[in-house]
Design an enzyme around this catalytic site. Sequence first.
Site, short mmCIF file in Angstrom:
data_model
loop_
_atom_site.label_atom_id
_atom_site.label_comp_id
_atom_site.label_asym_id
_atom_site.label_seq_id
_atom_site.Cartn_x
_atom_site.Cartn_y
_atom_site.Cartn_z
N ASP A 38 0.95 -1.06 -0.03
CA ASP A 38 0.02 -0.10 -0.04
C ASP A 38 0.81 1.27 -0.12
O ASP A 38 0.78 2.05 -0.84
CB ASP A 38 -0.97 0.06 1.47
CG ASP A 38 -2.00 1.09 1.17
OD1 ASP A 38 -2.34 1.44 0.03
OD2 ASP A 38 -2.68 1.04 2.30
N THR A 122 -0.81 -11.67 3.03
CA THR A 122 0.24 -12.53 3.65
C THR A 122 1.47 -11.50 4.16
O THR A 122 2.54 -12.16 4.49
CB THR A 122 0.92 -13.35 2.48
OG1 THR A 122 1.65 -12.46 1.35
CG2 THR A 122 -0.06 -14.08 1.88
P1 ADP Z 1 -1.21 -7.11 4.05
O1 ADP Z 1 -1.62 -6.10 5.17
O2 ADP Z 1 -2.61 -7.22 3.24
O3 ADP Z 1 -0.88 -8.22 4.60
P2 ADP Z 1 1.34 -6.03 3.01
O4 ADP Z 1 1.61 -5.20 2.12
O5 ADP Z 1 1.96 -6.03 4.37
O6 ADP Z 1 -0.08 -6.26 3.03
O7 ADP Z 1 1.83 -7.47 2.45
C1 ADP Z 1 0.99 -8.14 1.40
C2 ADP Z 1 2.15 -8.44 0.33
O8 ADP Z 1 2.63 -7.55 -0.54
C3 ADP Z 1 3.23 -9.30 0.83
O9 ADP Z 1 3.60 -10.60 0.31
C4 ADP Z 1 4.52 -8.39 0.53
O10 ADP Z 1 5.72 -9.16 0.41
C5 ADP Z 1 4.26 -7.78 -0.59
N1 ADP Z 1 4.68 -6.44 -0.96
C6 ADP Z 1 5.22 -5.56 -0.34
N2 ADP Z 1 5.83 -4.43 -1.22
C7 ADP Z 1 5.45 -4.94 -2.46
C8 ADP Z 1 5.64 -4.25 -3.65
N3 ADP Z 1 6.23 -3.23 -3.86
N4 ADP Z 1 5.37 -5.14 -4.77
C9 ADP Z 1 4.44 -6.45 -4.73
N5 ADP Z 1 4.21 -6.93 -3.38
C10 ADP Z 1 4.69 -6.11 -2.18
#
Ligand code: ADP
Length: 174
Positions: A38, A122
């Site tokens: 996010d 995740t």
């Molecule tokens: P949530 O709160 O839904 O768990 P997170 O952002 O903490 O969301 O994590 C969701 C997934 O997004 C994780 O597997 C993390 O490794 C991944 N993630 C983090 N940054 C990025 C990015 N720039 N592009 C794609 N995936 C990402």
Amino acid sequence: MKNIKDRIGVLQDDITVLEVDAIVNAANTSLLGGGGVDGAIHEAAGPALLVECRTLGGCPVGEAKITKGYLLPAKHIIHTVGPVWRDGEHGETELLRNAYSNSLKLAKKHGIQTLAFPNISTGVYRFPKRRAAKLAIETVRTFLEKNSTPKKVLFVCYDGENYGIYQEILNANL
Ligand code: ADP
């Protein structure tokens, strides 16, 4: 219609760099930005994204809302909210399935042909990775079998563990 296998892809990348019709954001219910993917999406899209998000009135867990992509190469962002994993007894599975299927429905409604998902829930939300991957793949596959839009769905894994899990499941099942 193309084989479902050819309409699903997996890659290890930063979702903010992808040139697709829409990327999905794993947002929180405020839709006002956060950490993880996010934060990366808001950072890359620029401040105009937050201005549009403020008009949306948040988003319940399992639902989805769409905005423009602003400075991203992606034209749109579909913001969905996955569940926080507690113990699996609080509707987590259904809510995660809803996050994927409502994102897909919204993509179809807007004629989005290429859609990229991060591994929703995740990260900070701690949904078990293998369980989340199986659910995500099953939900996407079921949707694509019944719908010709989107044409292509990409699972974008940021961490190597998720990438390995997705490759394993897709190679075994398709
Ligand atoms: P949530 O709160 O839904 O768990 P997170 O952002 O903490 O969301 O994590 C969701 C997934 O997004 C994780 O597997 C993390 O490794 C991944 N993630 C983090 N940054 C990025 C990015 N720039 N592009 C794609 N995936 C990402």
